[in-house]
Motif scaffolding. Structure first.
Motif, PDB file in Angstrom:
ATOM      1  N   GLU A   9       0.803  -1.224   0.000  1.00 50.98           N
ATOM      2  CA  GLU A   9       0.000   0.000   0.000  1.00 50.98           C
ATOM      3  C   GLU A   9       0.837   1.276   0.000  1.00 50.98           C
ATOM      4  O   GLU A   9       0.290   2.378   0.091  1.00 50.98           O
ATOM      5  CB  GLU A   9      -0.927   0.013   1.220  1.00 50.98           C
ATOM      6  N   THR A  10       2.167   1.150  -0.066  1.00 45.54           N
ATOM      7  CA  THR A  10       3.026   2.340  -0.079  1.00 45.54           C
ATOM      8  C   THR A  10       2.716   3.204  -1.301  1.00 45.54           C
ATOM      9  O   THR A  10       2.624   2.705  -2.417  1.00 45.54           O
ATOM     10  CB  THR A  10       4.524   1.947  -0.092  1.00 45.54           C
ATOM     11  N   ASP A  11       2.553   4.501  -1.080  1.00 41.47           N
ATOM     12  CA  ASP A  11       2.303   5.417  -2.186  1.00 41.47           C
ATOM     13  C   ASP A  11       3.570   5.537  -3.047  1.00 41.47           C
ATOM     14  O   ASP A  11       4.667   5.642  -2.502  1.00 41.47           O
ATOM     15  CB  ASP A  11       1.927   6.796  -1.632  1.00 41.47           C
ATOM     16  N   PRO A  12       3.444   5.494  -4.362  1.00 40.94           N
ATOM     17  CA  PRO A  12       4.624   5.630  -5.231  1.00 40.94           C
ATOM     18  C   PRO A  12       5.472   6.867  -4.922  1.00 40.94           C
ATOM     19  O   PRO A  12       6.694   6.841  -5.069  1.00 40.94           O
ATOM     20  CB  PRO A  12       4.024   5.718  -6.635  1.00 40.94           C
ATOM     21  N   SER A  13       4.813   7.945  -4.469  1.00 42.49           N
ATOM     22  CA  SER A  13       5.564   9.169  -4.156  1.00 42.49           C
ATOM     23  C   SER A  13       6.502   8.951  -2.966  1.00 42.49           C
ATOM     24  O   SER A  13       7.563   9.569  -2.878  1.00 42.49           O
ATOM     25  CB  SER A  13       4.613  10.341  -3.867  1.00 42.49           C
ATOM     26  N   THR A  14       6.120   8.053  -2.041  1.00 40.43           N
ATOM     27  CA  THR A  14       6.977   7.733  -0.896  1.00 40.43           C
ATOM     28  C   THR A  14       8.254   7.060  -1.384  1.00 40.43           C
ATOM     29  O   THR A  14       9.360   7.382  -0.942  1.00 40.43           O
ATOM     30  CB  THR A  14       6.240   6.799   0.093  1.00 40.43           C
ATOM     31  N   THR A  15       8.088   6.132  -2.330  1.00 37.70           N
ATOM     32  CA  THR A  15       9.239   5.436  -2.910  1.00 37.70           C
ATOM     33  C   THR A  15      10.143   6.422  -3.632  1.00 37.70           C
ATOM     34  O   THR A  15      11.368   6.406  -3.445  1.00 37.70           O
ATOM     35  CB  THR A  15       8.768   4.341  -3.895  1.00 37.70           C
ATOM     36  N   GLU A  16       9.552   7.296  -4.433  1.00 41.20           N
ATOM     37  CA  GLU A  16      10.338   8.254  -5.225  1.00 41.20           C
ATOM     38  C   GLU A  16      11.065   9.250  -4.332  1.00 41.20           C
ATOM     39  O   GLU A  16      12.234   9.579  -4.574  1.00 41.20           O
ATOM     40  CB  GLU A  16       9.438   8.993  -6.225  1.00 41.20           C
ATOM     41  N   ARG A  17      10.396   9.738  -3.301  1.00 43.82           N
ATOM     42  CA  ARG A  17      11.020  10.698  -2.379  1.00 43.82           C
ATOM     43  C   ARG A  17      12.170  10.050  -1.619  1.00 43.82           C
ATOM     44  O   ARG A  17      13.221  10.666  -1.399  1.00 43.82           O
ATOM     45  CB  ARG A  17       9.985  11.251  -1.398  1.00 43.82           C
ATOM     46  N   THR A  18      11.971   8.797  -1.203  1.00 42.74           N
ATOM     47  CA  THR A  18      13.026   8.081  -0.477  1.00 42.74           C
ATOM     48  C   THR A  18      14.231   7.852  -1.391  1.00 42.74           C
ATOM     49  O   THR A  18      15.381   8.071  -0.995  1.00 42.74           O
ATOM     50  CB  THR A  18      12.498   6.731   0.058  1.00 42.74           C
ATOM     51  N   TYR A  19      13.948   7.449  -2.617  1.00 35.78           N
ATOM     52  CA  TYR A  19      15.016   7.209  -3.602  1.00 35.78           C
ATOM     53  C   TYR A  19      15.813   8.498  -3.832  1.00 35.78           C
ATOM     54  O   TYR A  19      17.051   8.498  -3.815  1.00 35.78           O
ATOM     55  CB  TYR A  19      14.391   6.718  -4.911  1.00 35.78           C
TER      56      TYR A  19
END
Length: 306
Positions: free
Chosen positions: A150-160
């Protein structure tokens, strides 16, 4: 504020970020700060300190706190580094879930606990992610970014983007899987190494040499897939040439070892003769390892810029 937490604090401070290091015991935090100061000063002296700021400037960015709510106030990114205990980590994230807003990223350093086991049921699950470092993260840049379903894609992108910003080498997993990727590869190597030593094919000392003076030298710069590509006229040609031989060898691999019994004694004896299991000796060897990793990182950076 254990080993991983301290190392992360140093990485973020090197990137110019304000860091608040949290722990439940003040003495633990005092000890952590002393350790960080010592490491930074030594690295500055050796000319291998990361980042554009001086050691004193980086140290000024790190403060400590024993109150969780105060520690995360105003934070944009929270990196959890508690021991590898599911219930403890769930407890911490449960507490954080009650006090954080909708913009902060909740990230875990776990090396093997699946995001679905850590974050399911949290109100802020869309903001939750695993950022698994390689120990110690200050000296080894890889970070595995593993989302919850359920992680929002924006969370992944911001973390990256954040990991890139602080000089780490992030990689994204498209979905969670037991052991993530680094440990799956590592365990495959350990498993076969264990079988080869256990079956008397090679001594533990020579086995480690096969990696450190053989495969490891190659893998410090390119991965197994690029190795295939370069060791033939591309991957397709490699498979045409070697697929049959690879299958032949792979079919001789034994079952997953128990990691017990005589092989433990054999490996332990060989390693203990080389590096006695004494805190002072182990710490000296770890320090040597970290110095080697620093030198290798410096060389790789230099080669990339060339």
């Amino acid at each position: 504020s254990g080993l991983i937490g301290r190392s992360w604090a140093m990485v973020f401070a090197a990137g110019g970020f304000k860091v608040k290091l949290y722990d439940i015991a003040q003495q633990q935090l005092t000890s952590a700060l002393e350790n960080i100061r010592k490491q930074m000063k030594e690295m500055e002296k050796a000319g291998v300190l990361k980042g554009a700021l001086s050691a004193d400037q980086q140290l000024a960015l790190i403060s400590v706190c024993t109150d969780l709510k105060a520690a995360v106030e105003g934070a944009t990114f929270i990196q959890e580094c508690t021991p590898e205990n599911l219930e403890l980590k769930k407890k911490i994230f449960g507490q954080l879930d009650l006090i954080v807003g909708d913009n902060v990223i909740l990230s875990s350093s776990t090396s093997c606990l699946l995001p679905s086991k850590l974050f399911t049921g949290l109100k802020h699950v869309k903001q939750c992610i695993v950022s698994h470092p390689v120990n110690p993260p200050y000296f080894v840049p890889l970070v595995e970014i593993v989302p919850h379903p359920e992680t929002d894609p924006s969370t992944t992108e911001r973390t990256y983007a954040l990991m890139k910003n602080i000089g780490q080498s992030p990689v994204k997993l498209n979905r969670e899987i037991e052991g993530f990727v680094l440990n799956r590869l590592q365990y495959a190597v350990i498993s076969e190494a264990w079988r080869l030593v256990g079956e008397g094919v090679m001594s533990p000392t020579d086995l480690d040499l096969v990696m450190s003076d053989g495969l490891g030298m190659r893998y410090a710069f390119i991965g197994p897939l690029e190795t295939m590509h370069l060791n033939a006229e591309g991957v397709s040609n490699y498979c045409e040439r070697y697929a049959e031989g690879m299958r032949l060898v792979l079919n001789t691999f034994g079952p997953v070892p128990e990691f017990s019994g005589e092989t433990v004694q054999k490996v332990n004896q060989a390693l203990s003769e080389k590096i006695p299991v004494v805190p002072k000796v182990l710490d000296a060897r770890r320090k040597w390892r970290d110095e080697c990793l620093t030198g290798l990182a410096k060389l790789k950076t230099q080669m990339k810029s060339d």
